[in-house]
Design a protein around this motif. Sequence first.
Motif, PDB file in Angstrom:
ATOM      1  N   GLY A  97       3.035   0.558  11.974  1.00  0.00           N
ATOM      2  CA  GLY A  97       2.142   1.290  11.085  1.00  0.00           C
ATOM      3  C   GLY A  97       2.686   2.646  10.740  1.00  0.00           C
ATOM      4  N   ALA A  98       3.799   3.004  11.393  1.00  0.00           N
ATOM      5  CA  ALA A  98       4.497   4.256  11.106  1.00  0.00           C
ATOM      6  C   ALA A  98       5.973   4.059  11.420  1.00  0.00           C
ATOM      7  N   THR A  99       6.804   4.903  10.846  1.00  0.00           N
ATOM      8  CA  THR A  99       8.239   4.859  11.096  1.00  0.00           C
ATOM      9  C   THR A  99       8.743   6.276  11.333  1.00  0.00           C
ATOM     10  N   PRO A 107       2.252  -4.503   4.376  1.00  0.00           N
ATOM     11  CA  PRO A 107       2.689  -5.675   5.145  1.00  0.00           C
ATOM     12  C   PRO A 107       4.198  -5.789   5.292  1.00  0.00           C
ATOM     13  N   ASP A 108       4.954  -5.492   4.228  1.00  0.00           N
ATOM     14  CA  ASP A 108       6.411  -5.568   4.339  1.00  0.00           C
ATOM     15  C   ASP A 108       6.941  -4.532   5.321  1.00  0.00           C
ATOM     16  N   VAL A 125      -4.089   0.342   2.704  1.00  0.00           N
ATOM     17  CA  VAL A 125      -3.863  -1.099   2.677  1.00  0.00           C
ATOM     18  C   VAL A 125      -5.057  -1.810   3.285  1.00  0.00           C
ATOM     19  N   ASP A 126      -5.464  -2.901   2.675  1.00  0.00           N
ATOM     20  CA  ASP A 126      -6.596  -3.676   3.169  1.00  0.00           C
ATOM     21  C   ASP A 126      -6.280  -4.283   4.540  1.00  0.00           C
ATOM     22  N   ALA A 173      -2.931 -10.510   8.097  1.00  0.00           N
ATOM     23  CA  ALA A 173      -2.193 -11.698   7.678  1.00  0.00           C
ATOM     24  C   ALA A 173      -0.721 -11.580   8.063  1.00  0.00           C
ATOM     25  N   ALA A 174      -0.149 -10.380   7.876  1.00  0.00           N
ATOM     26  CA  ALA A 174       1.249 -10.164   8.257  1.00  0.00           C
ATOM     27  C   ALA A 174       1.421 -10.233   9.772  1.00  0.00           C
ATOM     28  N   MET A 175       0.495  -9.633  10.500  1.00  0.00           N
ATOM     29  CA  MET A 175       0.595  -9.613  11.960  1.00  0.00           C
ATOM     30  C   MET A 175       0.445 -11.020  12.548  1.00  0.00           C
TER      31      MET A 175
END
Length: 314
Positions: free
Chosen positions: A97-99, A114-115, A155-156, A162-164
């Motif tokens: 969720g962070a970089t 998501p990406d 982001v929803d 869905a990505a997780m």
Amino acid sequence: MTMPGLPSSPTTASGAPRAGGAGRLGGATVSRIGFGAMQLERLHGDPDAAVALLRRAVELGVDHVDTAEFYGDGAVNAFIADAFSPADGVTIVSKVGATPNPQGPVSLRLAQRPDELRASVEDNLRSLAVDRIDIVNLRRTDSGPGLRAEGDQVVDLDDQLAAMTAMRDEGKVGAIGLSSVSLDVVQRALPAGIVCVQNAYSLVSRDDDELLEFCVAHDIAWVPFFPLGSAFAHLPKVTDEPAVIAVAERLGYSSSQVGLAWLLHRAPNILLIPGTADAAHLEANVATGQVVLDEESLESLGEVPSRSGSVSLS
């Protein structure tokens, strides 16, 4: 608060008594006192010392370590990869969720799409040198101190989950947790099989009591960050509270140990991840598991007001 079916395994895979006793994290039995690895950034120039500290944690009965790729831009994960083998039975929890943003005014930036979540998981897999991360927390910006999402970073939740869940299905992620979230978000995410929640929570910051009770009822581990109050200078700290200081002096412990012990007494699903880069501090944190707060102490501490505030860094 009570939670049925708590695990009873008294020792870790290495044979040490579990620090703080046994707790549950997803499908694993873990020490209730774990280790938050963020402070290991301070040992970036001494990897041997970082690895030795992590090995010492295992010797002391810690088998639950919390980390992130954005801790030291992957350096902390590399320490963990060097320190542990599968035989140690250490549950590794990371977050996305962070970089890293080492050149910015804040050392991280949001990566909520998501990406970006997928890319962060891949980065964690590489730096941890594993094919699967036991648990990955989705760090959102719904509550508590920290960054707030703007623009394309809003982001929803369903898109993120869905990505997780796709990465869990692929075997890259063992289980999914949430961080910096509201009760509504946890309720909405429940069908995805959430195993833990990481929110800011302490004796002086109890805004999330209702969410904590929800997590107890649904067998979700509660893993507080800022367990001794906020790191921000103008917000309250547990160790400054007269009631905490008085209890510590009467029982012969440090104020930090009393503040952490209160959390262990607060609810059976609470797991602690205090961090440090110092071996003596690590030993003091683990010793918190031996602190017994009597009824007089709990009553006195229960009268400390919750007066947390929200801070945005964006």
